[in-house]
Design a protein around this motif. Structure first.
Motif: not given
Length: 87
Positions: A24-30, A32-41
């Motif tokens: 939320k603080k970075t401003g690019a929530l969606i 960042n969440l997508l990149i984080c999810s893909v990297l986690g998988l």
């Protein structure tokens, strides 16, 4: 609920909240969440596919997949550490 499950849920809750606050603080929530999810998988897939060589016993199940999607790479690392701690 056993103590191990209680610790598991508490750690997931704290890390999930921290991740949402950081995104939320970075401003690019969606994004960042997508990149984080893909990297986690990808990290979970790498750990599961190399389990024969590394002797790390993570499996594809609803809990590990959900953790890797929500928490990303830190979630996979946390699962590995908890796996080593409790087994």
């Amino acid at each position: 609920m056993t103590m191990a499950k209680l610790i598991w849920v508490a750690v997931h809750a704290v890390m999930g909240i921290a991740l949402l606050v950081a995104c939320k603080k970075t401003g690019a929530l969606i994004k960042n969440l997508l990149i984080c999810s893909v990297l986690g998988l990808l990290a979970l897939t790498l750990v599961v596919s190399t389990a024969g060589y590394t002797q790390l016993n993570l499996e594809f199940n609803p809990y590990t997949i959900t953790t890797s999607v929500i928490l990303g790479l830190p979630g996979v690392i946390m699962m590995l550490l908890l796996n080593l701690l409790f087994h």
